[in-house]
Motif scaffolding. Structure first.
Motif, short mmCIF file in Angstrom:
data_model
loop_
_atom_site.label_atom_id
_atom_site.label_comp_id
_atom_site.label_asym_id
_atom_site.label_seq_id
_atom_site.Cartn_x
_atom_site.Cartn_y
_atom_site.Cartn_z
N ARG A 224 48.37 47.24 75.35
CA ARG A 224 49.10 46.01 75.63
C ARG A 224 49.00 45.70 77.12
O ARG A 224 49.40 46.49 77.95
CB ARG A 224 50.54 46.14 75.19
CG ARG A 224 50.66 46.37 73.69
CD ARG A 224 52.08 46.44 73.23
NE ARG A 224 52.76 45.16 73.30
CZ ARG A 224 52.71 44.23 72.36
NH1 ARG A 224 52.02 44.46 71.27
NH2 ARG A 224 53.36 43.10 72.50
N ASN B 209 46.33 41.34 74.78
CA ASN B 209 46.01 42.76 74.76
C ASN B 209 44.60 42.97 75.29
O ASN B 209 43.74 42.10 75.19
CB ASN B 209 46.09 43.32 73.33
CG ASN B 209 47.47 43.17 72.75
OD1 ASN B 209 48.47 43.33 73.44
ND2 ASN B 209 47.53 42.84 71.47
N LEU C 119 49.63 42.15 78.58
CA LEU C 119 50.75 41.24 78.84
C LEU C 119 51.52 41.08 77.53
O LEU C 119 51.26 40.15 76.77
CB LEU C 119 50.25 39.88 79.33
CG LEU C 119 49.45 39.89 80.64
CD1 LEU C 119 48.88 38.52 80.93
CD2 LEU C 119 50.32 40.35 81.79
N PRO C 120 52.47 41.96 77.24
CA PRO C 120 53.10 41.97 75.92
C PRO C 120 53.92 40.71 75.63
O PRO C 120 54.00 40.30 74.48
CB PRO C 120 53.99 43.21 75.95
CG PRO C 120 54.10 43.61 77.36
CD PRO C 120 52.95 43.04 78.10
N TYR C 121 54.48 40.08 76.64
CA TYR C 121 55.27 38.88 76.38
C TYR C 121 54.40 37.70 75.98
O TYR C 121 54.86 36.76 75.36
CB TYR C 121 56.13 38.53 77.60
CG TYR C 121 55.36 38.36 78.88
CD1 TYR C 121 54.78 37.14 79.22
CD2 TYR C 121 55.18 39.41 79.74
CE1 TYR C 121 54.05 36.98 80.37
CE2 TYR C 121 54.47 39.27 80.91
CZ TYR C 121 53.91 38.05 81.22
OH TYR C 121 53.18 37.90 82.37
N SER C 122 53.14 37.72 76.33
CA SER C 122 52.21 36.65 75.94
C SER C 122 51.31 37.06 74.79
O SER C 122 50.43 36.31 74.42
CB SER C 122 51.34 36.25 77.13
OG SER C 122 52.12 35.79 78.19
N ASN C 123 51.48 38.26 74.30
CA ASN C 123 50.65 38.81 73.23
C ASN C 123 49.17 38.85 73.62
O ASN C 123 48.29 38.53 72.83
CB ASN C 123 50.85 38.04 71.91
CG ASN C 123 50.37 38.83 70.73
OD1 ASN C 123 50.24 40.05 70.81
ND2 ASN C 123 50.11 38.16 69.62
#
Length: 175
Positions: free
Chosen positions: A73, A81, A75-79
């Protein structure tokens, strides 16, 4: 022993990180010392070339799926990967890229007098971006990375750099 070697070096991030490290090291060297800059750039590109066919040892040509998939992951907040994988076609494009970059460095070898550091750095960054393009599985990064390859090609010419950034930003709006 060969199986242990394949387990340790079957990752796809190695040939991506080698040009990045090779492009950072010349930035610490003075412009007047062109010989070490050229040698570092050539060695980084040759190591990348020698490292790129390693996944071929365990590659299964009977499947069309991506193999040796790596994911984490980013940028997990923007999905978003960092997903890497390789298939039969991208495998040969990576080998072709890593074969051509040392040749490009050798072709410009005698002409690197005043902008050698910039030439080596741009070549290695371009190699990093092209290898990442051929191995990227994330759709957003797969779009951004090919456009980013234009930036090192346009470095040095101010009007071309502005045109390249404009192309990079506006092309997504048109499509």
């Amino acid at each position: 022993m060969l199986e242990h070697f394949c387990e340790c070096y079957s990752n796809l991030s190695g040939p991506i990180l080698c040009p990045v490290l090779g492009s950072i090291i010349p930035l610490c060297i003075q412009n007047e010392r062109i010989r070490p800059i050229r040698l570092i750039g050539l060695c980084a590109s040759l190591i990348t070339f020698l490292y790129s066919p390693v996944p071929r040892i365990q590659f299964d040509p009977s499947t069309a799926k991506s193999q040796f998939v790596e994911s984490f992951r980013w940028l997990p907040y923007s999905n978003i990967n960092w997903n890497l994988g390789i298939d039969g076609l991208s495998f040969f494009f990576v080998i072709l890229t890593t074969f051509l970059i040392p040749i490009c460095i050798l072709v410009g070898w005698s002409g690197m007098k005043s902008y050698g550091k910039e030439y080596i750095t741009a070549s290695l960054i371009r190699e990093f971006l092209m290898i990442a393009v051929f191995r990227m599985l994330d759709p957003l990064l797969f779009y951004v990375l090919p456009e980013s390859v234009l930036i090192p090609m346009l470095c040095g010419a101010e009007h071309l750099l502005f045109a390249g950034i404009k192309l990079f930003l506006c092309r997504g709006l048109v499509q």
